[in-house]
Design a protein around this motif. Structure first.
Motif, mmCIF file in Angstrom:
data_model
loop_
_atom_site.group_PDB
_atom_site.id
_atom_site.type_symbol
_atom_site.label_atom_id
_atom_site.label_comp_id
_atom_site.label_asym_id
_atom_site.label_seq_id
_atom_site.Cartn_x
_atom_site.Cartn_y
_atom_site.Cartn_z
ATOM 1 N N ASP A 124 1.176 26.743 -49.524
ATOM 2 C CA ASP A 124 1.408 25.891 -48.357
ATOM 3 C C ASP A 124 0.641 24.585 -48.561
ATOM 4 O O ASP A 124 -0.407 24.339 -47.948
ATOM 5 C CB ASP A 124 0.938 26.589 -47.074
ATOM 6 N N SER A 125 1.159 23.750 -49.442
ATOM 7 C CA SER A 125 0.423 22.559 -49.875
ATOM 8 C C SER A 125 0.287 21.509 -48.774
ATOM 9 O O SER A 125 -0.670 20.729 -48.786
ATOM 10 C CB SER A 125 1.104 21.940 -51.099
ATOM 11 N N GLY A 126 1.218 21.483 -47.827
ATOM 12 C CA GLY A 126 1.155 20.485 -46.762
ATOM 13 C C GLY A 126 -0.076 20.647 -45.894
ATOM 14 O O GLY A 126 -0.869 19.716 -45.725
ATOM 15 N N ILE A 127 -0.247 21.848 -45.338
ATOM 16 C CA ILE A 127 -1.396 22.091 -44.458
ATOM 17 C C ILE A 127 -2.694 22.097 -45.264
ATOM 18 O O ILE A 127 -3.755 21.674 -44.772
ATOM 19 C CB ILE A 127 -1.227 23.423 -43.674
ATOM 20 N N LEU A 128 -2.650 22.530 -46.519
ATOM 21 C CA LEU A 128 -3.833 22.486 -47.377
ATOM 22 C C LEU A 128 -4.292 21.046 -47.562
ATOM 23 O O LEU A 128 -5.484 20.731 -47.388
ATOM 24 C CB LEU A 128 -3.514 23.109 -48.739
ATOM 25 N N TYR A 129 -3.361 20.164 -47.887
ATOM 26 C CA TYR A 129 -3.693 18.752 -48.075
ATOM 27 C C TYR A 129 -4.240 18.152 -46.781
ATOM 28 O O TYR A 129 -5.266 17.453 -46.785
ATOM 29 C CB TYR A 129 -2.455 17.988 -48.529
ATOM 30 N N ALA A 130 -3.565 18.420 -45.666
ATOM 31 C CA ALA A 130 -4.003 17.869 -44.381
ATOM 32 C C ALA A 130 -5.417 18.326 -44.026
ATOM 33 O O ALA A 130 -6.231 17.541 -43.528
ATOM 34 C CB ALA A 130 -3.016 18.264 -43.283
ATOM 35 N N ASN A 131 -5.719 19.584 -44.282
ATOM 36 C CA ASN A 131 -7.040 20.114 -43.919
ATOM 37 C C ASN A 131 -8.164 19.519 -44.768
ATOM 38 O O ASN A 131 -9.241 19.211 -44.250
ATOM 39 C CB ASN A 131 -7.050 21.634 -44.031
ATOM 40 N N ILE A 132 -7.929 19.356 -46.075
ATOM 41 C CA ILE A 132 -9.018 18.804 -46.889
ATOM 42 C C ILE A 132 -9.170 17.299 -46.667
ATOM 43 O O ILE A 132 -10.272 16.764 -46.797
ATOM 44 C CB ILE A 132 -8.852 19.144 -48.388
ATOM 45 N N ILE A 133 -8.089 16.629 -46.308
ATOM 46 C CA ILE A 133 -8.211 15.226 -45.911
ATOM 47 C C ILE A 133 -9.074 15.135 -44.657
ATOM 48 O O ILE A 133 -9.990 14.312 -44.554
ATOM 49 C CB ILE A 133 -6.829 14.598 -45.657
ATOM 50 N N ALA A 134 -8.767 15.991 -43.666
ATOM 51 C CA ALA A 134 -9.527 15.984 -42.418
ATOM 52 C C ALA A 134 -11.006 16.288 -42.669
ATOM 53 O O ALA A 134 -11.885 15.628 -42.110
ATOM 54 C CB ALA A 134 -8.931 16.995 -41.446
ATOM 55 N N ILE A 182 -4.493 15.043 -38.366
ATOM 56 C CA ILE A 182 -5.765 14.406 -38.699
ATOM 57 C C ILE A 182 -6.453 13.893 -37.441
ATOM 58 O O ILE A 182 -7.658 14.116 -37.234
ATOM 59 C CB ILE A 182 -5.553 13.248 -39.692
ATOM 60 N N THR A 183 -5.695 13.235 -36.593
ATOM 61 C CA THR A 183 -6.259 12.715 -35.344
ATOM 62 C C THR A 183 -6.841 13.839 -34.493
ATOM 63 O O THR A 183 -7.946 13.725 -33.944
ATOM 64 C CB THR A 183 -5.191 11.959 -34.547
ATOM 65 N N ILE A 225 -8.358 6.444 -32.655
ATOM 66 C CA ILE A 225 -8.130 6.741 -34.069
ATOM 67 C C ILE A 225 -6.672 6.465 -34.405
ATOM 68 O O ILE A 225 -5.763 6.929 -33.711
ATOM 69 C CB ILE A 225 -8.470 8.202 -34.408
ATOM 70 N N GLN A 226 -6.472 5.721 -35.465
ATOM 71 C CA GLN A 226 -5.111 5.452 -35.930
ATOM 72 C C GLN A 226 -5.013 5.869 -37.398
ATOM 73 O O GLN A 226 -5.771 5.389 -38.243
ATOM 74 C CB GLN A 226 -4.750 3.977 -35.794
ATOM 75 N N VAL A 227 -4.108 6.785 -37.690
ATOM 76 C CA VAL A 227 -3.905 7.279 -39.048
ATOM 77 C C VAL A 227 -2.561 6.783 -39.552
ATOM 78 O O VAL A 227 -1.544 6.925 -38.872
ATOM 79 C CB VAL A 227 -3.933 8.821 -39.095
ATOM 80 N N GLN A 228 -2.568 6.197 -40.741
ATOM 81 C CA GLN A 228 -1.324 5.706 -41.328
ATOM 82 C C GLN A 228 -1.181 6.213 -42.752
ATOM 83 O O GLN A 228 -2.060 6.003 -43.585
ATOM 84 C CB GLN A 228 -1.290 4.177 -41.335
#
Length: 215
Positions: free
Chosen positions: A102-112, A147-148, A161-164
């Motif tokens: 599940d690379s999408g949520i994995l990427y989002a979590n480590i970015i956060a 992320i927000t 917070i603005q994430v782009q």
């Protein structure tokens, strides 16, 4: 506060790379930083590369000497760096379903989690820019909202917070984050000149890098 980030590596096996790295930085004057780096690319790189909209860390045709001088130039821009990384083999089984990652949520979590290292802060406006990429089972807007949602509880009341997630060819500061990530990856992978790159950037680090999934 403006934060720019990019990554190096893949979650799945690629070449001989074992690490996935998130490199990020903040800077006092993001426009001046972008202008200075753009000027460097257009005056110091081979002529055939100068008109490109982006020159990535991984691009061919760059000598070791030029790569080293470019990292030194980035350090001289007074970027303030935070980074996170994971050893690919340490990705938890909770991110795997039926043999698929599940690379999408994995990427989002480590970015956060990387961004959380900038908090708490007295800044009331936080602008985050990261390179656009395809995320499995997650849309661009869902990623930005994720992320927000992770960061807002760590901020003072009233923080905006603005994430782009945008194409790095249109944002030079994201390109700088790409070079930072690449240099840190070289160090972690014990690859050529990795120690030298890390020493150059060492004084720009706000703290030690955060390693994910160590247990």
């Amino acid at each position: 506060m403006y934060i720019f980030l990019d990554e190096s590596g893949n979650f799945k096996k690629h070449n001989h790379e074992e690490y996935f790295v998130i490199g990020s930085f903040t800077v006092s004057n993001q426009r001046a930083t972008a202008k200075a780096f753009r000027s460097w690319l257009r005056t110091r790189f081979p002529r055939k590369m100068r008109t490109q909209s982006e020159i990535k860390w991984s691009a061919t045709g760059i000598t070791d000497e030029l790569r080293m001088r470019t990292i030194k130039h980035i350090s001289d821009l007074n970027v303030r760096i935070r980074y996170g990384y994971l050893l690919r083999n340490n990705i938890p089984s909770t991110y795997k379903r039926k043999g698929r990652l599940d690379s999408g949520i994995l990427y989002a979590n480590i970015i956060a989690e990387t961004l959380e290292t900038y908090l708490p802060t007295d800044e009331k406006e936080i602008y985050i820019f990261c390179d656009q990429r395809s995320l499995k089972d997650m849309s661009k807007s869902e990623f930005e909202s994720h992320i927000t949602g992770k960061l807002l509880p760590l901020c003072v009341t009233g923080t905006r917070i603005q994430v782009q997630m945008i194409d790095s060819t249109s944002n030079v500061n994201i390109q700088i984050a790409d070079w930072i990530s690449g240099a840190i990856s070289r160090y972690l992978e014990n690859s050529k000149n990795g120690e030298e790159y890390f020493k150059i950037l060492k004084n720009n680090f706000l703290e030690k890098g955060r390693e994910f999934f160590t247990e």
